[in-house]
Design a protein around this motif. Sequence first.
Motif, mmCIF file in Angstrom:
data_model
loop_
_atom_site.group_PDB
_atom_site.id
_atom_site.type_symbol
_atom_site.label_atom_id
_atom_site.label_comp_id
_atom_site.label_asym_id
_atom_site.label_seq_id
_atom_site.Cartn_x
_atom_site.Cartn_y
_atom_site.Cartn_z
ATOM 1 N N PHE A 102 0.818 -1.204 0.000
ATOM 2 C CA PHE A 102 0.000 0.000 0.000
ATOM 3 C C PHE A 102 0.859 1.264 0.000
ATOM 4 C CE2 PHE A 102 -3.793 -2.461 1.682
ATOM 5 C CZ PHE A 102 -4.495 -2.347 0.493
ATOM 6 N N GLU A 103 1.997 1.241 0.664
ATOM 7 C CA GLU A 103 2.894 2.393 0.621
ATOM 8 C C GLU A 103 3.338 2.678 -0.807
ATOM 9 O OE1 GLU A 103 6.213 2.031 3.330
ATOM 10 O OE2 GLU A 103 4.862 1.553 4.993
ATOM 11 N N ARG A 104 3.549 1.629 -1.541
ATOM 12 C CA ARG A 104 4.049 1.783 -2.914
ATOM 13 C C ARG A 104 2.984 2.274 -3.891
ATOM 14 N NH1 ARG A 104 8.662 0.348 -6.107
ATOM 15 N NH2 ARG A 104 7.962 0.011 -8.220
ATOM 16 N N VAL A 105 1.735 1.826 -3.711
ATOM 17 C CA VAL A 105 0.717 2.113 -4.735
ATOM 18 C C VAL A 105 -0.478 2.928 -4.249
ATOM 19 C CG1 VAL A 105 1.292 0.083 -6.117
ATOM 20 C CG2 VAL A 105 -0.474 -0.078 -4.367
ATOM 21 N N ALA A 106 -0.511 3.305 -3.002
ATOM 22 C CA ALA A 106 -1.696 3.971 -2.454
ATOM 23 C C ALA A 106 -2.079 5.225 -3.232
ATOM 24 C CB ALA A 106 -1.475 4.314 -0.984
ATOM 25 N N SER A 107 -1.115 6.068 -3.550
ATOM 26 C CA SER A 107 -1.458 7.310 -4.253
ATOM 27 C C SER A 107 -2.086 7.019 -5.616
ATOM 28 C CB SER A 107 -0.231 8.198 -4.407
ATOM 29 O OG SER A 107 0.752 7.557 -5.178
ATOM 30 N N ARG A 108 -1.617 6.002 -6.269
ATOM 31 C CA ARG A 108 -2.162 5.640 -7.581
ATOM 32 C C ARG A 108 -3.552 5.018 -7.447
ATOM 33 N NH1 ARG A 108 0.933 2.249 -12.260
ATOM 34 N NH2 ARG A 108 -0.627 2.618 -13.821
ATOM 35 N N LEU A 109 -3.723 4.171 -6.440
ATOM 36 C CA LEU A 109 -5.009 3.496 -6.270
ATOM 37 C C LEU A 109 -6.091 4.448 -5.775
ATOM 38 C CD1 LEU A 109 -3.880 0.084 -4.745
ATOM 39 C CD2 LEU A 109 -4.292 0.678 -7.136
ATOM 40 N N ARG A 110 -5.699 5.489 -5.079
ATOM 41 C CA ARG A 110 -6.680 6.473 -4.603
ATOM 42 C C ARG A 110 -7.340 7.215 -5.758
ATOM 43 N NH1 ARG A 110 -2.889 7.654 -0.048
ATOM 44 N NH2 ARG A 110 -3.790 6.528 1.698
ATOM 45 N N GLN A 111 -6.779 7.136 -6.922
ATOM 46 C CA GLN A 111 -7.380 7.756 -8.104
ATOM 47 C C GLN A 111 -8.596 6.966 -8.585
ATOM 48 O OE1 GLN A 111 -4.252 8.183 -11.003
ATOM 49 N NE2 GLN A 111 -2.981 9.394 -9.614
ATOM 50 N N GLN A 112 -8.787 5.769 -8.009
ATOM 51 C CA GLN A 112 -9.936 4.913 -8.333
ATOM 52 C C GLN A 112 -10.687 4.607 -7.038
ATOM 53 O OE1 GLN A 112 -8.709 1.399 -10.641
ATOM 54 N NE2 GLN A 112 -6.721 2.368 -10.840
ATOM 55 N N PRO A 113 -11.279 5.615 -6.385
ATOM 56 C CA PRO A 113 -11.857 5.411 -5.053
ATOM 57 C C PRO A 113 -12.954 4.356 -5.004
ATOM 58 C CG PRO A 113 -12.482 7.557 -5.930
ATOM 59 C CD PRO A 113 -11.479 6.969 -6.872
ATOM 60 N N GLY A 114 -13.796 4.295 -6.023
ATOM 61 C CA GLY A 114 -14.866 3.302 -6.023
ATOM 62 C C GLY A 114 -14.336 1.883 -6.010
ATOM 63 N N GLU A 115 -13.198 1.685 -6.622
ATOM 64 C CA GLU A 115 -12.580 0.363 -6.734
ATOM 65 C C GLU A 115 -11.776 -0.011 -5.490
ATOM 66 O OE1 GLU A 115 -11.367 -3.085 -9.028
ATOM 67 O OE2 GLU A 115 -12.497 -1.440 -9.896
ATOM 68 N N TRP A 116 -11.158 0.982 -4.838
ATOM 69 C CA TRP A 116 -10.143 0.659 -3.840
ATOM 70 C C TRP A 116 -10.402 1.112 -2.409
ATOM 71 C CZ3 TRP A 116 -6.721 -2.923 -4.480
ATOM 72 C CH2 TRP A 116 -6.403 -3.323 -5.774
#
Length: 174
Positions: free
Chosen positions: A142-156
Amino acid sequence: AGAGVLSAAHSGAIPSSGEPATQSVRVRSVTMDMLPYVDALVKEYFLFRGFNQSFHAFETECESDKSKVFSVEEAVALLHRAVANFESNRLVSLAQFLESNIFSKLEPELQAGFRNVTNSLYKKYIVHAVQNKRFDKLSEFFERVASRLRQQPGEWNTWFSIQYVSEPHRHPDF
């Protein structure tokens, strides 16, 4: 050093986006012809940087490479091995490399399909880490990808809380 690549592009051997699809056969053969040149550049880079082990490993792989082309099966195996071995850095790096160098050049529908596959692979990693109680690896991921995954809030959004859910296998979002 890049004169071979540039001359191939300027000679018309590499089609522009507006040229007919029949040009893709010629691109593939030009690309295949260029592999020894590109391999030599990679080796030169490894030697220049002093990456001797990488140089020898690359040489060994080149000698044993029978197909001389991108192998989907090998890429999938690498991704699954990264999940199984809790190698989030390798998983994310390879997925991002594939996205930026291969899948970003596809039609938008196919790009969306690759994003879905990537999301599923990331979720598989998360589930694997939770099932094996490897919360350290989950935090690292999550430290590595959190900022990227937050761009898809419905998914993540719900997935960020999985480590705090007492029985995630019973939760409908997981």
